[in-house]
Design an enzyme around this catalytic site. Structure first.
Site, PDB file in Angstrom:
ATOM      1  N   ARG A 115       1.122   4.886  12.031  1.00  0.00           N
ATOM      2  CA  ARG A 115       0.622   3.656  12.660  1.00  0.00           C
ATOM      3  C   ARG A 115       1.776   3.031  13.432  1.00  0.00           C
ATOM      4  NH1 ARG A 115       0.048  -0.600   8.522  1.00  0.00           N
ATOM      5  NH2 ARG A 115       1.920  -1.347   9.565  1.00  0.00           N
ATOM      6  N   HIS A 128       0.122  -3.554  11.217  1.00  0.00           N
ATOM      7  CA  HIS A 128      -1.228  -3.450  10.645  1.00  0.00           C
ATOM      8  C   HIS A 128      -2.271  -4.087  11.580  1.00  0.00           C
ATOM      9  CE1 HIS A 128      -4.623  -3.912   7.959  1.00  0.00           C
ATOM     10  NE2 HIS A 128      -4.491  -5.225   7.943  1.00  0.00           N
ATOM     11  N   TYR A 147       8.989  -4.270   6.578  1.00  0.00           N
ATOM     12  CA  TYR A 147       8.855  -3.165   5.622  1.00  0.00           C
ATOM     13  C   TYR A 147       9.180  -1.787   6.209  1.00  0.00           C
ATOM     14  CZ  TYR A 147       4.175  -3.327   7.775  1.00  0.00           C
ATOM     15  OH  TYR A 147       3.141  -3.377   8.664  1.00  0.00           O
TER      16      TYR A 147
END
Lengths: 366, 346
Positions: free
Chosen positions: A262, A266, A275
């Site tokens: 990805r 998100h 992260y």
């Protein structure tokens, strides 16, 4: 000879043929790629470029306030496109919330596909007419739907395959387990595509599972697991096409794990720098699905200016159409809030609708 | 895509048999059999519904008569059962799901709330789900923990679901036929302690099936009105009989359907007496009775001579079987409540 050797108690399935290969299946850049049909590669290329542009335009629309949110599939276009193209017209697609692009690649109107994310209604297209289930926000709950639909088609004697999409995080949900178990027991014509993009929002795969791979999970249910490079569009397309053909021929379900990444956060509301590192993102961008296919096309002398231009033109036309139509104010009818709760509204709903109408009239007069 | 045939009458109904003693369980079984015979899109599915015929035998003989594709023993997973039933309904079938016990239905709650209840609304009516979810519910059968819950409040609070419960043999058949014929999802709650209740009965013509959403006055009265449903209906009728000794003439309304809620029938019955007690077995706090009492008050305030009272189960987890009789509303507790309806000021 004990009772344990009788058929009822012996394992019924040899696990070995169900096991995924240790390495993800690849086609682009391998000798086998030479056999790939240039027309198919051209179509996949056009769809990837179009898909990338769609993701970019939709993300831009969130910044303009035209979309409430957009979970981008940038970097995952190969899976999105291959899933749509692996299906026949009569088949059904069951997308997760990140799969708007697969819905569009399947042929749903690009604006209707965004109704949920614009927020003017929940689902903007007709699932029966398009054979695309609503985008599922709850994780994995669409998977048993796919199994049930495929099972219903099979017992009705119809030639219909369902392809259901889910992410790596979704494989931890109970519905993933139940769907795969039902599918295998019922021998349902369904294909499960797990896009392992490395993260469930912020949580990496290592905190999600201790399985050898997500594809290995198939073995426990008695169906084959396939592992594929999710950025190799030719490989994903071939694996899914084979799984769909197998389901269609009565061979039962398949679990496909596509390893991808990805590239965006998100959603537009997420901060991925909390992260993961830029280096990691850069490493994956070097394994970009469009770049991989371009390299293959170039190596075979297929990547000419005409192909590039046609893909770019189609992508721009899609983006321009999206921009124009998304600038229009959506049609909103507050009375519709009561129209689809039941086949016939209850007395209480009729009273509440009348109350809302009166409020709206008072609002207009003031 | 195979088009399902909604509704019931697809083949001529056989001549009605003469009434004979029938249990509620047998009437439910007959309803399933008749619905499956009338409409090929009706599929029964759940745990142990096939070879065994269900732990309460409600599906007895259906797999043998219609085949295992139409009466299917599923894996033991309620979310999977309901989730796959959603997909079957999306395709045009008319699944009838059995949840084996009230408390075993909870794993299916997400499918019910997030998909079953919303699919029609989500898709602007393009994808209605004609699904029936049968749930044996309530106590009074000596069941150990997790076998006696009254879970109706969870469902009636979820827009998009119909919630019905029969109290008689006749309604068990009629309401189940109506639920299966409905184009909306219906949570069909079967009062398991009435499974073995009997009446002289024979199957009705589908045309005589009562529509979902109509309450019925089981007994007219002049003193006060008991409003109830499902397993508490016979208890209320018994209480009304016993109340005659106290000089009270009690009416009893059987709601039959919690959603849609028949306000007209309830309001008319309460206005006729000016006093109301709502009776149900599930816990009182936040229960169906709270909603019913509020609606009676809103609709009938000037006709009321006393506050609407509730007699419900205690606000406790369902008790162990050896203590359940203290929890369940009985005749005495109902009559005590009737006695508190401010008669001295009348």
């Amino acid at each position: 000879m004990t009772v344990l050797d009788t058929p009822a108690w012996r394992p019924r399935t040899d696990a070995a043929p169900l096991m995924p290969d240790p390495e993800p299946f690849r086609l682009l850049g391998t000798p086998e790629a030479a056999r790939l049909d240039p027309a198919l590669l051209g179509e996949l290329y056009g769809q990837l470029v179009r898909g990338r542009r769609y993701n970019r335009q939709a993300t831009a629309l969130t910044r303009q306030g035209r979309l409430a949110v957009y979970p981008s599939s940038t970097g995952q276009e190969a899976c999105e496109v291959a899933a749509a193209l692996a299906l026949g017209a009569q088949d059904w697609l069951f997308p997760s919330y990140r799969d708007t692009l697969a819905v569009v690649a399947r042929g749903v109107d690009p604006v209707e596909a965004l109704t949920l994310l614009r927020g003017d209604w929940h689902t903007g297209y007709d699932p029966r007419a398009t054979r695309v289930a609503p985008l599922s926000t709850p994780l994995s709950t669409q998977l048993p739907h796919a199994v049930g639909l495929a099972h219903a088609a099979r017992v009705s004697g119809d030639d219909v395959v369902a392809l259901a999409m889910v992410g790596d995080g979704g494989t931890s949900e109970g519905d993933f387990h139940e769907a795969l178990n039902f599918a295998a027991v019922w021998h349902a014509p369904v294909v499960f595509l797990v896009q392992n993009n490395g993260f469930a929002i912020s949580v990496p795969l290592a905190k999600q599972t201790a399985a050898p791979s997500l594809a290995h999970k198939a073995v426990g249910y008695g169906m084959p697991g396939r592992l594929v490079d999710g950025n190799d569009v030719a490989a994903v397309h071939q694996v899914l096409t084979e799984a769909v053909a197998r389901a269609r021929a009565g061979g039962g379900p398949t679990l496909v794990e596509a390893i991808t990444y990805r590239v965006e956060a998100h959603t537009n509301a997420d901060d991925a720098t909390r992260y993961r590192t830029d280096d990691e993102v850069a490493a994956w961008q070097a394994h970009d699905p469009i770049a991989l296919l371009e390299r293959e096309l170039a190596g075979r002398g297929l990547l000419d200016d005409a192909l590039r231009q046609r893909a770019a033109d189609e992508a721009e036309a899609l983006a321009a159409d999206l921009r124009t139509r998304m600038q229009e104010e959506p049609r909103l009818d507050p009375a519709e809030l009561f129209a689809h709760v039941y086949a016939e509204p209850t007395q209480q709903l009729r009273e509440q609708e009348a109350m809302l109408r009166a409020e709206l009239e008072a609002e207009q007069q003031s | 895509m195979s088009a399902a045939t909604p509704g019931v009458a697809a083949r001529p109904a056989p001549a009605p048999a003469p009434p004979k003693p029938t249990t509620m369980a047998q009437a439910l079984n007959q309803a399933l059999r008749d619905a499956m015979a009338a409409d090929r899109s009706v599929h029964v599915m759940g745990e142990d519904v096939g070879t065994l015929g269900g732990v309460f035998r409600i599906t007895d003989g259906l797999a043998a008569e219609f085949g295992e594709d139409r009466c299917t023993d599923t894996p033991l997973a309620e979310a999977g059962i309901l989730g796959t039933a959603v997909g079957m309904a999306m395709y045009g079938l008319r699944p009838v799901v059995e949840m084996q016990f009230d408390a075993f239905a909870y794993p299916a709650f997400e499918q019910l709330v997030s998909h079953v209840a919303r699919m029609r609304n989500r898709t602007r009516g393009a994808l209605p789900l004609p699904l029936t979810i049968r749930i044996p519910f309530g106590g009074g059968i000596g069941g150990v923990e997790h076998h006696s819950d009254s879970s109706e409040a969870y469902y009636l609070h979820t827009p998009g679901l119909h919630v019905v419960t029969p109290a008689t043999v006749e309604d068990a058949y009629g309401l189940l036929r109506a639920a299966i014929a409905s184009d909306d999802p219906v949570v069909f709650m079967e009062p398991k302690r009435l499974y073995w209740s009997k009446a002289d009965w024979s199957a009705q013509e589908p045309a005589q099936v009562p529509p979902i959403g109509r309450a019925v006055v089981r007994r007219t009265g002049r003193s006060a009105t008991l409003v109830t449903y499902g397993p508490s209906v016979p208890v209320c009728l018994e209480a009304a009989e016993a109340a005659k000794e106290e000089g009270w003439d009690l009416g009893v309304v059987d709601l039959r359907s919690l959603v849609p809620f028949d306000e007209e029938t309830v309001a008319a019955a309460v206005r006729a007496t000016g006093r109301a007690v709502v009776v149900h077995e599930s816990s009182g706090f936040g229960g169906a009775g709270a909603e019913i009492a509020a609606r009676i008050t809103e609709r009938c305030f000037h006709h009321l001579s006393a506050p609407v009272l509730r007699v419900a189960g205690f606000d406790i987890p369902y008790p162990p079987p050896m203590l359940e009789r203290h929890h369940l509303p009985g005749v005495d507790r109902i009559l005590d409540a009737v006695g508190r309806l401010q008669w001295e000021e009348a």
